[in-house]
Design a protein around this motif. Structure first.
Motif, PDB file in Angstrom:
ATOM      1  N   PHE A 196       6.580  -7.424  -0.905  1.00  0.00           N
ATOM      2  CA  PHE A 196       7.479  -6.080  -0.530  1.00  0.00           C
ATOM      3  C   PHE A 196       8.003  -5.841  -1.989  1.00  0.00           C
ATOM      4  O   PHE A 196       8.243  -4.593  -2.197  1.00  0.00           O
ATOM      5  CB  PHE A 196       8.447  -6.594   0.425  1.00  0.00           C
ATOM      6  CG  PHE A 196       9.385  -5.536   0.578  1.00  0.00           C
ATOM      7  CD1 PHE A 196       8.995  -4.467   1.586  1.00  0.00           C
ATOM      8  CD2 PHE A 196      10.658  -5.506  -0.078  1.00  0.00           C
ATOM      9  CE1 PHE A 196      10.146  -3.407   1.878  1.00  0.00           C
ATOM     10  CE2 PHE A 196      11.547  -4.448   0.163  1.00  0.00           C
ATOM     11  CZ  PHE A 196      11.203  -3.354   1.173  1.00  0.00           C
ATOM     12  N   LEU A 197       8.493  -6.625  -2.936  1.00  0.00           N
ATOM     13  CA  LEU A 197       9.246  -6.377  -4.193  1.00  0.00           C
ATOM     14  C   LEU A 197       8.315  -5.423  -5.074  1.00  0.00           C
ATOM     15  O   LEU A 197       8.822  -4.472  -5.807  1.00  0.00           O
ATOM     16  CB  LEU A 197       9.841  -7.509  -4.773  1.00  0.00           C
ATOM     17  CG  LEU A 197      10.959  -8.296  -4.440  1.00  0.00           C
ATOM     18  CD1 LEU A 197      11.344  -9.529  -4.698  1.00  0.00           C
ATOM     19  CD2 LEU A 197      12.099  -7.149  -4.713  1.00  0.00           C
ATOM     20  N   ASN A 198       6.929  -5.826  -5.001  1.00  0.00           N
ATOM     21  CA  ASN A 198       5.965  -5.064  -5.891  1.00  0.00           C
ATOM     22  C   ASN A 198       5.950  -3.609  -5.170  1.00  0.00           C
ATOM     23  O   ASN A 198       5.959  -2.804  -6.346  1.00  0.00           O
ATOM     24  CB  ASN A 198       4.656  -5.806  -5.740  1.00  0.00           C
ATOM     25  CG  ASN A 198       4.292  -6.271  -6.955  1.00  0.00           C
ATOM     26  OD1 ASN A 198       4.602  -5.957  -7.998  1.00  0.00           O
ATOM     27  ND2 ASN A 198       3.079  -7.132  -6.656  1.00  0.00           N
ATOM     28  N   GLY A 199       5.938  -3.338  -4.112  1.00  0.00           N
ATOM     29  CA  GLY A 199       6.010  -1.984  -3.488  1.00  0.00           C
ATOM     30  C   GLY A 199       7.380  -1.284  -3.840  1.00  0.00           C
ATOM     31  O   GLY A 199       7.467  -0.273  -4.236  1.00  0.00           O
ATOM     32  N   LEU A 200       8.339  -2.112  -3.744  1.00  0.00           N
ATOM     33  CA  LEU A 200       9.731  -1.595  -4.042  1.00  0.00           C
ATOM     34  C   LEU A 200       9.815  -1.149  -5.481  1.00  0.00           C
ATOM     35  O   LEU A 200      10.503  -0.002  -5.924  1.00  0.00           O
ATOM     36  CB  LEU A 200      10.792  -2.529  -3.619  1.00  0.00           C
ATOM     37  CG  LEU A 200      12.314  -2.038  -3.681  1.00  0.00           C
ATOM     38  CD1 LEU A 200      12.715  -0.968  -2.860  1.00  0.00           C
ATOM     39  CD2 LEU A 200      13.192  -3.432  -3.379  1.00  0.00           C
ATOM     40  N   LEU A 201       9.414  -1.956  -6.508  1.00  0.00           N
ATOM     41  CA  LEU A 201       9.498  -1.584  -7.711  1.00  0.00           C
ATOM     42  C   LEU A 201       8.612  -0.363  -8.147  1.00  0.00           C
ATOM     43  O   LEU A 201       9.003   0.156  -9.331  1.00  0.00           O
ATOM     44  CB  LEU A 201       9.374  -2.771  -8.585  1.00  0.00           C
ATOM     45  CG  LEU A 201      10.191  -3.912  -8.729  1.00  0.00           C
ATOM     46  CD1 LEU A 201       9.667  -5.100  -9.534  1.00  0.00           C
ATOM     47  CD2 LEU A 201      11.626  -3.588  -8.604  1.00  0.00           C
ATOM     48  N   ASP A 202       7.798  -0.220  -7.502  1.00  0.00           N
ATOM     49  CA  ASP A 202       6.830   0.943  -7.688  1.00  0.00           C
ATOM     50  C   ASP A 202       7.578   2.315  -7.077  1.00  0.00           C
ATOM     51  O   ASP A 202       7.271   3.598  -7.282  1.00  0.00           O
ATOM     52  CB  ASP A 202       5.597   0.816  -6.885  1.00  0.00           C
ATOM     53  CG  ASP A 202       4.299   1.983  -7.242  1.00  0.00           C
ATOM     54  OD1 ASP A 202       4.409   2.394  -8.459  1.00  0.00           O
ATOM     55  OD2 ASP A 202       3.880   2.404  -6.502  1.00  0.00           O
ATOM     56  N   SER A 236      -1.809  -4.971   2.160  1.00  0.00           N
ATOM     57  CA  SER A 236      -2.989  -5.227   1.467  1.00  0.00           C
ATOM     58  C   SER A 236      -3.295  -4.543   0.258  1.00  0.00           C
ATOM     59  O   SER A 236      -4.550  -4.828  -0.472  1.00  0.00           O
ATOM     60  CB  SER A 236      -4.165  -5.067   2.597  1.00  0.00           C
ATOM     61  OG  SER A 236      -4.379  -3.674   2.971  1.00  0.00           O
ATOM     62  N   THR A 237      -2.738  -3.428   0.072  1.00  0.00           N
ATOM     63  CA  THR A 237      -3.137  -2.665  -1.211  1.00  0.00           C
ATOM     64  C   THR A 237      -1.624  -2.297  -1.765  1.00  0.00           C
ATOM     65  O   THR A 237      -0.609  -2.181  -1.056  1.00  0.00           O
ATOM     66  CB  THR A 237      -3.601  -1.240  -0.776  1.00  0.00           C
ATOM     67  OG1 THR A 237      -2.953  -0.317  -0.214  1.00  0.00           O
ATOM     68  CG2 THR A 237      -5.241  -1.517  -0.210  1.00  0.00           C
ATOM     69  N   PRO A 238      -1.516  -1.815  -3.025  1.00  0.00           N
ATOM     70  CA  PRO A 238      -0.389  -1.625  -3.599  1.00  0.00           C
ATOM     71  C   PRO A 238       0.124  -0.081  -3.048  1.00  0.00           C
ATOM     72  O   PRO A 238       1.464   0.174  -2.874  1.00  0.00           O
ATOM     73  CB  PRO A 238      -0.718  -1.179  -5.235  1.00  0.00           C
ATOM     74  CG  PRO A 238      -1.924  -1.985  -5.382  1.00  0.00           C
ATOM     75  CD  PRO A 238      -2.663  -2.235  -3.929  1.00  0.00           C
ATOM     76  N   LYS A 239      -0.832   0.751  -2.361  1.00  0.00           N
ATOM     77  CA  LYS A 239      -0.183   2.104  -1.911  1.00  0.00           C
ATOM     78  C   LYS A 239       0.472   1.554  -0.500  1.00  0.00           C
ATOM     79  O   LYS A 239       1.729   2.207  -0.214  1.00  0.00           O
ATOM     80  CB  LYS A 239      -1.575   2.914  -1.361  1.00  0.00           C
ATOM     81  CG  LYS A 239      -0.888   4.323  -0.739  1.00  0.00           C
ATOM     82  CD  LYS A 239      -2.221   5.223  -0.795  1.00  0.00           C
ATOM     83  CE  LYS A 239      -1.912   6.384   0.036  1.00  0.00           C
ATOM     84  NZ  LYS A 239      -3.209   7.297   0.362  1.00  0.00           N
ATOM     85  N   ILE A 240      -0.020   0.492   0.194  1.00  0.00           N
ATOM     86  CA  ILE A 240       0.705   0.245   1.663  1.00  0.00           C
ATOM     87  C   ILE A 240       1.994  -0.416   1.243  1.00  0.00           C
ATOM     88  O   ILE A 240       3.171   0.079   1.881  1.00  0.00           O
ATOM     89  CB  ILE A 240      -0.285  -0.720   2.303  1.00  0.00           C
ATOM     90  CG1 ILE A 240      -1.570   0.190   2.736  1.00  0.00           C
ATOM     91  CG2 ILE A 240       0.469  -1.170   3.591  1.00  0.00           C
ATOM     92  CD1 ILE A 240      -2.581  -0.795   3.483  1.00  0.00           C
ATOM     93  N   ALA A 241       2.023  -1.354   0.220  1.00  0.00           N
ATOM     94  CA  ALA A 241       3.377  -1.850  -0.170  1.00  0.00           C
ATOM     95  C   ALA A 241       4.211  -0.808  -0.669  1.00  0.00           C
ATOM     96  O   ALA A 241       5.440  -0.950  -0.355  1.00  0.00           O
ATOM     97  CB  ALA A 241       3.180  -2.793  -1.277  1.00  0.00           C
ATOM     98  N   ARG A 242       3.915   0.258  -1.335  1.00  0.00           N
ATOM     99  CA  ARG A 242       4.831   1.250  -1.741  1.00  0.00           C
ATOM    100  C   ARG A 242       5.227   2.101  -0.504  1.00  0.00           C
ATOM    101  O   ARG A 242       6.643   2.530  -0.594  1.00  0.00           O
ATOM    102  CB  ARG A 242       4.085   2.238  -2.923  1.00  0.00           C
ATOM    103  CG  ARG A 242       4.690   3.590  -2.996  1.00  0.00           C
ATOM    104  CD  ARG A 242       6.048   3.478  -3.820  1.00  0.00           C
ATOM    105  NE  ARG A 242       6.799   4.891  -3.908  1.00  0.00           N
ATOM    106  CZ  ARG A 242       6.768   5.630  -4.904  1.00  0.00           C
ATOM    107  NH1 ARG A 242       5.839   5.202  -5.815  1.00  0.00           N
ATOM    108  NH2 ARG A 242       7.049   6.722  -4.741  1.00  0.00           N
TER     109      ARG A 242
END
Length: 322
Positions: free
Chosen positions: A19-25, A303-309
Motif C-alpha cells: 500500500f505504501l508503494n502506491g501511496l508514495l507514487d 498486483s500491479t503498481p497502477k492498482i496500488a496507486r
C-alpha cells in the motif's frame, strides 16, 4: 490546486508495504509517515530483528526478492549454511546456531547495524530513521514503541510461543486459541504525534489481530483514532473471505471473528469511519454499512503498481472529500 494532505499509515508488514508503494507514487513521500508494528520483533544470534520495519524498507527501496516476496534480491545464505556444523555439538535446549529463521548475508548487515546502535543507547526510532536514510527513502517510518511489546500466540499444540515461532518455525499451520501482548511499553511520542497531527490516518491492509492489534494494544492508540474517527479510513486485508498473504483469515475464525470484510468492519468500526473493500466483496457492502462504517468498493489486490496507486488515491479521497 488543493494542498497535499499529510498521511499517517498504521502498518504491519507486507500488505502495508505494498500500500505504501502506491501511496508514495500518489503523493510527496515527505508527507507520509508509517507507524509500524514491532510486536513481531525478535532477538536471534544476539541480533535485534524488526521484520515489519525491514519488510517495508526493502519493499519501498525496490530491493525485495521478487520470487520469494521477502528478503533481499540476489541474497546469499553462506552464514546461515555455515551454522550447520555446530548443530551436532549444540547442547539440548540451547538456541545457539538455530536456523529455522533464515537470515540472508545482506540482510544481516541491517541487523548488525541496528543491534550495534541500540547497544550504544540509540532508540529504535532513531535507528530506524538512520536505516531509512541509508536506503534513500523519503518517508518517515516510526516503530510503534521504543520499548518491548511482544506478541505471544497460544497454540493448541505447543502452548504459548512467540509470534515468529508461530509464523516461521511452525509455518502458521497450528490452531490458535489466544493472542496477547506482553511488556509494559508505551506508544512512542513520535508515533503518538504522527497519529494525532496527520490530516488523514490510514489503517493498512494488514492482519487486524497481530499486525494492527499490537499497535492498538498500546495505551492511547484507540483513544486517538476514535477521537478523529471521521478522518480514519481502513483498507480490508480480507478479500473474498481469504487473506492475500498470511494467516489473517484463519486466525480471525479461530479467535471467534468472522473472516470477511464484515468481520473486519466489526473490529475497526470504533476507530475508522470508512472501510475500503475489493469488488469481490461488493455484495457485503450493505453489511459493512450496518456495522457503522461507510463502504467503498475498489480493486484492492495490489498486483500491479497502477492498482496500488489507484487504491491509494481512492483511500485518500474517501475522507478528504467528506
Amino acid at each position: 490546486m488543493a494542498a497535499t494532505p499529510t498521511v499517517t499509515v498504521v502498518s504491519g508488514g507486507v500488505g502495508a508495504a505494498r500500500f505504501l508503494n502506491g501511496l508514495l507514487d500518489a503523493i510527496d513521500p515527505a508527507k507520509v509517515t508509517a507507524v509500524v508494528n514491532t510486536g513481531d520483533d525478535t532477538q536471534l544470534h544476539g541480533l535485534s530483528i524488526s521484520p515489519d520495519l525491514d519488510t517495508i524498507i526493502y519493499t519501498l527501496a525496490d530491493a525485495t526478492d521478487p520470487e520469494r516476496g521477502w528478503g533481499l534480491r540476489n541474497e546469499t545464505w553462506t552464514a546461515m549454511g555455515a551454522l550447520e556444523r555446530f548443530e551436532a555439538v549444540r547442547p539440548e535446549g540451547s538456541a545457539a546456531a538455530t536456523r529455522w529463521f533464515n537470515l540472508g548475508d545482506q540482510d544481516l548487515a541491517t541487523h548488525f547495524y541496528r543491534t550495534a546502535r541500540l547497544a550504544e543507547g540509540a532508540s529504535l526510532t532513531e535507528v530506524t530513521s538512520e536505516i531509512v536514510a541509508a536506503w534513500g527513502l523519503g518517508l518517515r517510518l516510526l516503530p510503534m514503541t521504543d520499548e518491548r511489546r511482544a506478541t505471544v500466540v497460544t497454540t493448541t499444540t505447543e502452548g504459548d510461543v512467540s509470534f515468529q515461532d508461530y509464523f516461521v518455525r511452525l509455518r502458521h499451520s497450528v490452531p490458535v486459541t489466544d493472542v496477547r501482548f506482553e511488556g509494559a511499553a508505551q506508544l512512542s511520542d513520535t508515533a503518538r504525534h504522527a497519529m494525532t497531527s496527520a490530516e488523514t490516518v490510514v489503517i493498512a491492509p494488514s492482519n487486524p489481530l497481530v499486525s494492527i492489534g499490537p499497535i492498538r494494544s498500546l495505551d492511547g492508540t484507540d483513544d486517538i483514532l476514535s477521537a478523529r474517527r471521521d478522518s480514519v479510513v481502513a483498507v480490508s486485508p480480507i478479500v473474498g473471505g481469504a487473506a492475500l498473504k498470511g494467516p489473517a483469515a484463519r486466525m480471525m475464525t479461530e479467535l471467534g471473528h468472522e473472516a470477511s470484510v464484515v468481520g473486519v468492519a466489526r473490529l475497526y468500526a470504533s476507530i475508522a469511519s470508512v472501510l475500503i473493500v475489493d469488488p469481490a466483496d461488493a455484495d457485503l457492502a450493505d453489511a459493512v454499512v450496518a456495522e457503522g462504517m461507510r463502504c467503498i468498493v475498489t480493486p484492492s489486490i495490489m498486483s500491479t503498481p497502477k492498482i496500488a496507486r489507484t487504491l491509494a488515491d481512492v483511500t485518500l479521497a474517501a475522507v478528504s472529500t467528506r
